[in-house]
Design a protein around this motif. Sequence first.
Motif, short mmCIF file in Angstrom:
data_model
loop_
_atom_site.label_atom_id
_atom_site.label_comp_id
_atom_site.label_asym_id
_atom_site.label_seq_id
_atom_site.Cartn_x
_atom_site.Cartn_y
_atom_site.Cartn_z
N VAL A 122 10.71 8.28 2.03
CA VAL A 122 10.67 7.98 0.44
C VAL A 122 10.96 6.87 -0.01
N GLN A 123 10.12 6.19 -0.92
CA GLN A 123 10.38 4.82 -0.98
C GLN A 123 10.39 4.67 -2.68
N THR A 124 11.59 4.11 -3.17
CA THR A 124 11.67 4.08 -4.66
C THR A 124 11.69 2.59 -4.96
N ILE A 125 11.06 2.36 -6.16
CA ILE A 125 10.76 1.16 -6.57
C ILE A 125 11.28 1.18 -8.37
N MET A 126 12.31 0.63 -8.81
CA MET A 126 12.91 0.81 -10.32
C MET A 126 12.29 -0.42 -10.87
N GLY A 127 11.76 -0.15 -12.11
CA GLY A 127 11.54 -1.41 -12.93
C GLY A 127 10.55 -2.29 -12.60
N MET A 128 9.20 -1.81 -11.85
CA MET A 128 8.39 -2.91 -11.71
C MET A 128 7.68 -3.36 -12.85
N LYS A 129 7.51 -4.80 -12.92
CA LYS A 129 7.03 -5.25 -14.21
C LYS A 129 5.89 -5.85 -13.97
N TYR A 130 4.85 -5.64 -14.88
CA TYR A 130 3.34 -6.03 -14.72
C TYR A 130 3.48 -7.55 -15.62
N ASP A 131 2.47 -8.43 -15.42
CA ASP A 131 2.07 -9.51 -16.58
C ASP A 131 1.99 -9.07 -17.58
N ASP A 132 1.37 -7.88 -18.10
CA ASP A 132 1.12 -7.45 -19.44
C ASP A 132 2.28 -7.03 -20.09
N GLU A 140 7.35 6.98 -3.87
CA GLU A 140 6.51 7.41 -3.27
C GLU A 140 6.88 8.13 -2.03
N THR A 141 6.10 9.16 -1.58
CA THR A 141 6.51 9.67 -0.45
C THR A 141 5.46 9.54 0.55
N TRP A 142 5.93 9.05 1.92
CA TRP A 142 5.16 8.94 2.93
C TRP A 142 5.26 9.54 4.09
N ASN A 143 4.11 9.97 4.87
CA ASN A 143 4.11 10.83 6.15
C ASN A 143 3.85 9.81 7.31
N THR A 144 4.76 9.95 8.47
CA THR A 144 4.56 9.12 9.50
C THR A 144 3.12 9.49 10.22
N ALA A 145 2.30 8.60 10.40
CA ALA A 145 1.16 8.61 11.42
C ALA A 145 1.32 8.50 12.72
N SER A 146 2.03 7.52 12.86
CA SER A 146 2.18 7.19 14.34
C SER A 146 3.52 5.97 14.58
N ILE A 147 4.15 6.14 15.53
CA ILE A 147 5.20 5.02 15.77
C ILE A 147 4.88 4.33 17.08
N ALA A 148 3.68 4.55 17.57
CA ALA A 148 3.31 4.07 18.88
C ALA A 148 3.17 2.51 18.67
N THR A 149 3.61 1.79 19.69
CA THR A 149 3.62 0.19 19.77
C THR A 149 2.25 -0.21 20.93
N SER A 150 2.07 -1.56 20.74
CA SER A 150 1.25 -2.21 21.73
C SER A 150 1.67 -3.80 21.76
N PRO A 151 0.96 -4.47 22.65
CA PRO A 151 1.38 -5.95 22.69
C PRO A 151 0.72 -6.83 21.62
N TYR A 152 -0.05 -6.02 20.78
CA TYR A 152 -0.87 -6.58 19.83
C TYR A 152 0.00 -6.34 18.33
N ASP A 153 0.87 -5.70 18.32
CA ASP A 153 1.36 -5.20 17.09
C ASP A 153 2.00 -6.65 16.26
N GLY A 154 1.64 -6.68 15.08
CA GLY A 154 2.05 -7.66 14.25
C GLY A 154 1.08 -8.08 12.98
N LEU A 155 1.46 -9.06 12.55
CA LEU A 155 0.69 -9.56 11.18
C LEU A 155 -0.10 -10.75 11.61
N TRP A 156 -1.34 -10.82 11.40
CA TRP A 156 -2.12 -12.09 12.05
C TRP A 156 -3.31 -12.35 11.10
N HIS A 157 -3.64 -13.62 11.57
CA HIS A 157 -4.36 -14.43 10.45
C HIS A 157 -5.67 -15.33 11.20
#
Length: 254
Positions: A122-132, A140-157
């Motif tokens: 469960v993820q909680t964000i209090m007082g999120m502000k917008y530009d307006d 937010e309530t999240w369910n685990t889809a998978s915790i499998a790993t691979s050598p390609y895991d990461g953020l890429w560009h």
Amino acid sequence: MNLKHLVLSFIVLLLAACSNEKTPVVTALEIPALPDGAYLLKDVEVTESGEVTVLLRDQIKIYTNNRFMFAFMNKEIGIDVGAGIATWDNGVMVEVPTVNHNGSVEGYSFDVAIEETDSGFVQTIMGMKYDDGRSLDMVETWNTASIATSPYDGLWHNVKDNVFTTKMIGGGHFISLQRTASIESQDNQSSSDFWFGPIDITTAGQAIETVMTSSLEGYAETQQSLQLVLIDQDHFSQTLTVNGVKVTEIYTRL
């Protein structure tokens, strides 16, 4: 020595013995880090000006190697995708976005309180502000889809021909954000699209991506075959066939 002196002597010895005992030190309970993996949103409870609304939407979030990425279609703004650095601090995930659906971002940091559950977190964000000027709280309530790993895991560009692609792999899932900059536009306008879903990778680097959700019409439930090669710890190549032609893209780790 009379009885009174004996009693006093005993009390003095007892106090001396107690003073030599160590005072127990009470330390804060360390909250285990949230496991790296892919998570799917169950629902989000939004509170704004005292009014509570429960939203349902197709949204994914991946945490891996101190990075995060999420993607979904926002009813108010359309495409909503973000990615960046994620640092765990005893129950709080500090998320620093570095890219979103509009391009590179900086100067933002969010402290996200996270409570792990049997099915996810469960993820909680209090007082999120917008530009307006709006301010709201989100649970937010999240369910685990998978915790499998691979050598390609990461953020890429990847950047090629004015097409900027950000890709996240982790927890047996992927997210791709593709932003196309218009070279004819004087105000740097661009268009963005995303898609995400499971990715099945063999030890030989052969992969199948199955699209669950996409901003591209008709792209959901499609599949793409890939050949992945880990060049080094900070680069991998991805080869796919487009209209009968093999195309190879090189991704750099963010």
